[in-house]
Design a protein around this motif. Structure first.
Motif, mmCIF file in Angstrom:
data_model
loop_
_atom_site.group_PDB
_atom_site.id
_atom_site.type_symbol
_atom_site.label_atom_id
_atom_site.label_comp_id
_atom_site.label_asym_id
_atom_site.label_seq_id
_atom_site.Cartn_x
_atom_site.Cartn_y
_atom_site.Cartn_z
ATOM 1 N N LYS A 247 0.176 -1.016 -0.150
ATOM 2 C CA LYS A 247 -0.067 0.090 -0.258
ATOM 3 C C LYS A 247 0.695 1.132 0.361
ATOM 4 O O LYS A 247 0.651 2.420 -0.756
ATOM 5 N N ASP A 248 2.203 1.155 0.885
ATOM 6 C CA ASP A 248 2.480 2.009 0.459
ATOM 7 C C ASP A 248 4.393 2.503 -0.181
ATOM 8 O O ASP A 248 4.611 2.894 -0.636
ATOM 9 N N ALA A 249 3.127 1.789 -1.290
ATOM 10 C CA ALA A 249 4.890 1.445 -2.378
ATOM 11 C C ALA A 249 4.896 2.137 -3.674
ATOM 12 O O ALA A 249 4.704 1.906 -5.218
ATOM 13 N N PHE A 250 3.335 2.985 -3.772
ATOM 14 C CA PHE A 250 2.519 3.949 -5.158
ATOM 15 C C PHE A 250 3.268 5.463 -4.817
ATOM 16 O O PHE A 250 3.229 5.811 -4.139
ATOM 17 N N PRO A 251 3.087 6.210 -6.052
ATOM 18 C CA PRO A 251 3.151 5.278 -7.372
ATOM 19 C C PRO A 251 4.188 4.415 -7.491
ATOM 20 O O PRO A 251 5.490 3.963 -6.837
ATOM 21 N N HIS A 252 4.157 3.734 -8.298
ATOM 22 C CA HIS A 252 4.478 2.174 -8.219
ATOM 23 C C HIS A 252 4.822 2.324 -10.102
ATOM 24 O O HIS A 252 4.059 1.490 -10.335
ATOM 25 N N THR A 253 5.834 1.733 -10.558
ATOM 26 C CA THR A 253 6.059 1.057 -11.398
ATOM 27 C C THR A 253 6.457 -0.400 -12.009
ATOM 28 O O THR A 253 7.919 -1.060 -11.309
ATOM 29 N N THR A 254 5.618 -1.308 -12.678
ATOM 30 C CA THR A 254 5.868 -2.734 -12.813
ATOM 31 C C THR A 254 7.366 -2.772 -13.762
ATOM 32 O O THR A 254 7.783 -1.925 -14.420
ATOM 33 N N ALA A 255 8.260 -4.686 -13.725
ATOM 34 C CA ALA A 255 8.458 -5.083 -14.295
ATOM 35 C C ALA A 255 7.825 -5.071 -15.378
ATOM 36 O O ALA A 255 8.575 -5.138 -16.874
ATOM 37 N N SER A 256 6.411 -4.676 -16.024
ATOM 38 C CA SER A 256 5.870 -4.397 -16.731
ATOM 39 C C SER A 256 5.659 -3.299 -17.953
ATOM 40 O O SER A 256 5.018 -2.902 -18.478
ATOM 41 N N HIS A 257 6.460 -2.642 -17.381
ATOM 42 C CA HIS A 257 6.363 -0.845 -17.018
ATOM 43 C C HIS A 257 5.015 0.001 -17.177
ATOM 44 O O HIS A 257 4.849 0.854 -18.175
ATOM 45 N N ALA A 258 4.500 -0.682 -16.386
ATOM 46 C CA ALA A 258 2.912 0.092 -15.936
ATOM 47 C C ALA A 258 3.038 0.656 -14.460
ATOM 48 O O ALA A 258 3.412 0.293 -13.783
ATOM 49 N N ALA A 259 3.106 2.350 -14.527
ATOM 50 C CA ALA A 259 2.723 2.948 -13.637
ATOM 51 C C ALA A 259 1.650 3.425 -12.958
ATOM 52 O O ALA A 259 0.873 3.966 -13.689
ATOM 53 N N TYR A 260 1.262 2.739 -11.705
ATOM 54 C CA TYR A 260 0.233 2.686 -10.784
ATOM 55 C C TYR A 260 0.618 3.766 -10.106
ATOM 56 O O TYR A 260 1.162 4.675 -9.055
ATOM 57 N N ASP A 261 -0.601 4.205 -10.184
ATOM 58 C CA ASP A 261 -1.510 5.852 -9.396
ATOM 59 C C ASP A 261 -0.924 5.667 -7.862
ATOM 60 O O ASP A 261 -0.425 6.442 -7.183
ATOM 61 N N SER A 262 -1.996 4.243 -7.666
ATOM 62 C CA SER A 262 -2.527 4.457 -5.986
ATOM 63 C C SER A 262 -3.132 3.410 -6.046
ATOM 64 O O SER A 262 -3.617 2.750 -6.727
#
Ligand code: MCN
Length: 755
Positions: free
Chosen positions: A389-404
């Protein structure tokens, strides 16, 4: 108190419930002639002759074929890597590539006569071998476009394998998921009408999701300035991603120009089943590896997309699948390879979820398989891999930049709501007793992307002479309830009752610009733009009020509860919107109470957790969905009632994929599911009542805090139900059931496990 977040009844429903909805088919259009398409009955053939003599003999009938056509092929879209030679002739030239390809158009004064005439058009076919299976198509033995030299229309990711991808993994499991082909089945089939004015200006009335984009495509196709084209989308009875401009609409405009008469066409249901683009049709081979403790270290995904006969949006669905491959999990290493091939079937395009359901269906099955291999509870393996939960914003290894996000929070909530532990107890009891009806419990935790490509939307707010407001939006509601939610957004900013705000959409002459509605992006960009325009109107109003009250604009405040403006601290001399509008009208200053805005945003990532409970009769193989509890977090909700409705509809689509629907062809490319007799489109009677549980984690990307909700239910539901069916059969050694997980496929899975 703000109106946002309240369960306001849909403003548009009064019109629909009274039968006052206006659709393309029932718009008055003087002198309109009917259009009927002559469609190919073969999936792959050369056309050696078209005899229209008998058809032409019918009264007031005209028939046009490729010989009359001066326009080049439609599409393919200018996506990188796509062979431009794979466009679709508006009227088939020499060759047809799927059952439903258009060979000729019949124009008739009387629609019934047009249908008869279409049946009398005699087409001579020289059949070619058809390729229906994407695997076969990938072998390039039968080519749909011989000039292209291959059936591969697009590639994504990389074909290179990292030999070390699964290094350090104690357990590695593989599987295949076929996200089967589905038909979108909107309640209102497609419909289009077109007319040309004396000045050559075109008006096209379309049952579409994207009026402004359609205007641009029509203008481009006919070499016109966009100002020479008006697109009007009246009420539209559903689209589900599939109602974007296609050859039929272009042909209608072409006919109106050529004949100088208004023309109209409305799809029949069986025509819709072959001609409206289908969705999904993606096969995914996956391998997942992790530690004995259930920590996922690596994931490999290979997607083979069936693009249908002509590559349109469907050819690019693997790109979205790749982007969302990681799901809600922190997976360090991900490898993806995607290929899209053409086959002799209906073209594939967007359908509720478009590329993202395929990603979550696969990772959710993969996680369950890994859990089974490790003897771990499916909820537990998810917990061990969530992005924190505290890792946002988070970019995945598949290159998606999650906001929250708060993925564990969603899982906790859904497990509590469904009574997970009690269900597992009941399951254990039934297994121990050897009941014929076994209980299956399926979990899916998902994330999805809305406003996937950083789009911009337009909004305008104007105060009317009676002190109400009009919102003009470039978004286009075709069932989503924007007339209510966008009115709520503006009403809240202006301090007006929602009844005083009217939402206008869908007429390119009235609304300056827009992109339309798909990808569940309307609220976060279109709603946000309307909100900003309303803010601007408030600021402009304050300047006007300041003039009237002989005060400084910076001293004027809006009382949002009463919709009045006054000098701060002196409400006694307040001016209401009605007073202000009336005075401004008298003074010729009403135009000052109007503002336009555009809002652009990065994608947002709604998420959630679903639990499905199924009963599977292990003797008859009948599957019954008993419960589906859905937590869908779309950030801050504008209208929880409408959001819940979107979840209900979305879940129904997701369950339909899990248990019912499948477009099937025979080996020659003949559709076997061309009507609702053969296509298992579920009705409300086939489905239980959903239990939707609210959760709101705002996005920082727009002032509303809103993400999209329109596709979430679909994305969450399919893997939950799919996992539940496999779970019910786990004691029999079943590791997979093909989609749809209906009686037939359950029977097959049980036979395979026994063998
Ligand atoms: N909403 C809300 N709070 C949020 C998010 C949304 O109250 N945080 C409300 C919106 O204001 C809007 C509705 O929920 O009234 C859906 O909004 P949104 O998620 O922004 O999605 P769109 O309006 O862009 O709709 C598109 C989406 C897609 S992509 C498909 S496919 C789909 C869907 O919506 N097709 C539909 N829902 C459909 N519903 C109907 N009835 N018919 C379709 O064809």
């Amino acid at each position: 108190m703000s109106i946002l977040g309240h369960r306001v009844l849909r403003k548009e429903d009064s019109r629909f419930l009274r039968g006052e909805g206006r659709y393309v088919e029932n718009l008055p259009l003087d002198g309109a002639v009917a259009v009927t398409f002559v469609r190919s009955l073969l999936a792959h053939a050369r056309i050696t002759g078209i005899d229209t003599t008998a058809a032409q003999a019918l009264p007031n009938v005209q028939i046009l074929t490729a010989a009359d056509m001066e326009l080049g092929p439609f599409g393919p879209p200018p996506f990188p890597g796509l062979d431009p030679g794979m466009g679709r002739p508006l009227l088939a030239v020499d060759r047809v590539r799927f059952v439903g390809d258009i060979i000729a158009v019949v124009v008739s004064d009387d629609r019934a006569v047009g249908v008869d005439a279409a049946e009398l058009v005699a087409v001579d076919y020289d059949p070619l071998p058809a390729v229906v299976d994407p695997h076969e198509a990938a072998k390039d033995e039968v080519l749909l476009f011989p000039e292209a030299g291959t059936n591969v229309a697009a590639r994504s990711g990389s074909p290179e394998h990292d030999e070390k991808l699964f290094d350090g993994c104690d357990v590695v499991v593989s599987g295949t998921l076929v996200s089967q082909r589905m038909a979108p089945c909107p309640l209102e089939p497609r419909s289009a009408a077109a007319a040309v004015g004396p000045d050559g200006r075109i008006t096209a009335w379309l049952s579409t999701q994207t009026p402004h984009q359609d205007r641009m495509v029509i203008a481009g196709t006919f070499g016109l300035d966009p100002a020479q084209v008006r697109v009007v989308a009246p009420d539209v009875g559903g689209g589900f991603g599939a109602k974007m401009l296609n050859v039929e609409e272009v042909l209608l405009v072409w006919l109106a120009r050529r004949l100088g008469r208004p023309v109209r066409w409305t799809e029949t249901r069986s025509e819709s089943m072959v001609a409206l683009p289908h969705g999904r049709a993606e096969r995914l081979d996956f391998t997942i590896g992790g530690t004995r403790e259930g920590k996922v270290l690596a994931y490999r995904l290979a997607a083979l997309q069936d693009a249908g006969a002509y590559p349109v949006l469907g050819a690019f669905l693997p790109n979205l699948t790749a982007l969302m491959a990681s799901g809600v999990y922190a997976i360090p290493r991900i490898e993806f390879e995607g290929r899209s091939v053409v086959t002799n079937t209906t073209p594939i395009s967007a359908f509720r979820g478009a590329g993202r359901p395929e990603a979550s269906q696969t990772i959710e099955r993969a996680l369950d398989l890994l859990a089974a291999e490790l003897g771990m509870d499916p909820a537990e393996i998810r917990r061990r891999n969530f992005i924190a939960k505290d890792a946002f914003p988070h970019t995945t290894a598949s290159h998606a930049a999650y906001d929250s996000g708060d993925y564990e929070g969603a899982l906790d909530l859904v497990l509590r709501s469904v009574g997970y532990d009690e269900l597992r107890d009941e399951q254990r009891r039934r297994r121990e007793q050897g009941d014929t009806t076994q209980l299956g419990i399926g979990i899916s935790t998902y994330v999805e992307i809305t406003n996937g490509v950083d789009e911009t939307e337009f909004g305008e707010v104007e105060i009317t002479p009676d002190g109400g407001a009009i919102v003009r939006t470039g978004s286009f509601s075709h069932g989503q309830g924007h007339e209510t939610t966008f009115a709520m957004i503006a009403a809240e900013r202006l301090g007006l009752p929602v009844e005083k705000v009217t939402v206008h959409k869908g007429d390119t002459d009235e609304i300056a610009k827009g992109t339309g509605t798909y990808g569940s992006k309307s609220t976060q960009i279109g709603g946000a733009a309307a909100g900003l325009a309303a803010d601007d109107v408030v600021e402009q109003a304050k300047r006007l009020v300041a003039d009237y009250l002989e005060a400084s604009p910076t001293d004027i405040v809006l009382d949002p509860a009463l919709g009045r403006m006054h000098v701060a601290g002196d409400p006694s001399t307040a001016i209401s919107w009605a007073d202000l509008a009336s005075r401004a009208s008298d003074d010729g200053r009403l135009a000052e109470l109007k503002a336009e805005r555009e809002f652009k945003s990065a994608p947002s990532f709604p998420f959630g957790a679903h639990v499905a409970v199924v009963e599977v009769d292990t003797e008859t193989c009948r599957v019954e969905l008993r419960r589906l509890v859905a937590v869908d977090d779309a950030g801050t909700l504008i209208n929880p009632l409408i959001a819940e409705g979107q979840v209900h509809g979305g879940v129904a689509t997701g369950v339909a994929q899990a248990l019912y629907e499948h477009v099937v062809y025979d080996d020659d490319g003949n559709p076997l599911t061309g009507t609702f007799v053969g296509y298992a489109f579920p009705s409300a009677a086939d489905l239980p009542s959903w239990e939707a549980v609210e959760m709101e984690t705002p996005t920082p990307l727009n002032a509303l805090g809103a993400k999209g909700i329109g596709e979430s239910g679909t994305i969450g539901a399919t893997p939950a139900v799919h996992n539940a069916v496999v779970d019910a059969l786990a004691p029999f050694g079943v590791r997979n059931v093909d989609l749809p997980a209906n009686g037939e496929n359950v029977w097959r899975a049980l036979q395979e496990a026994k063998a």
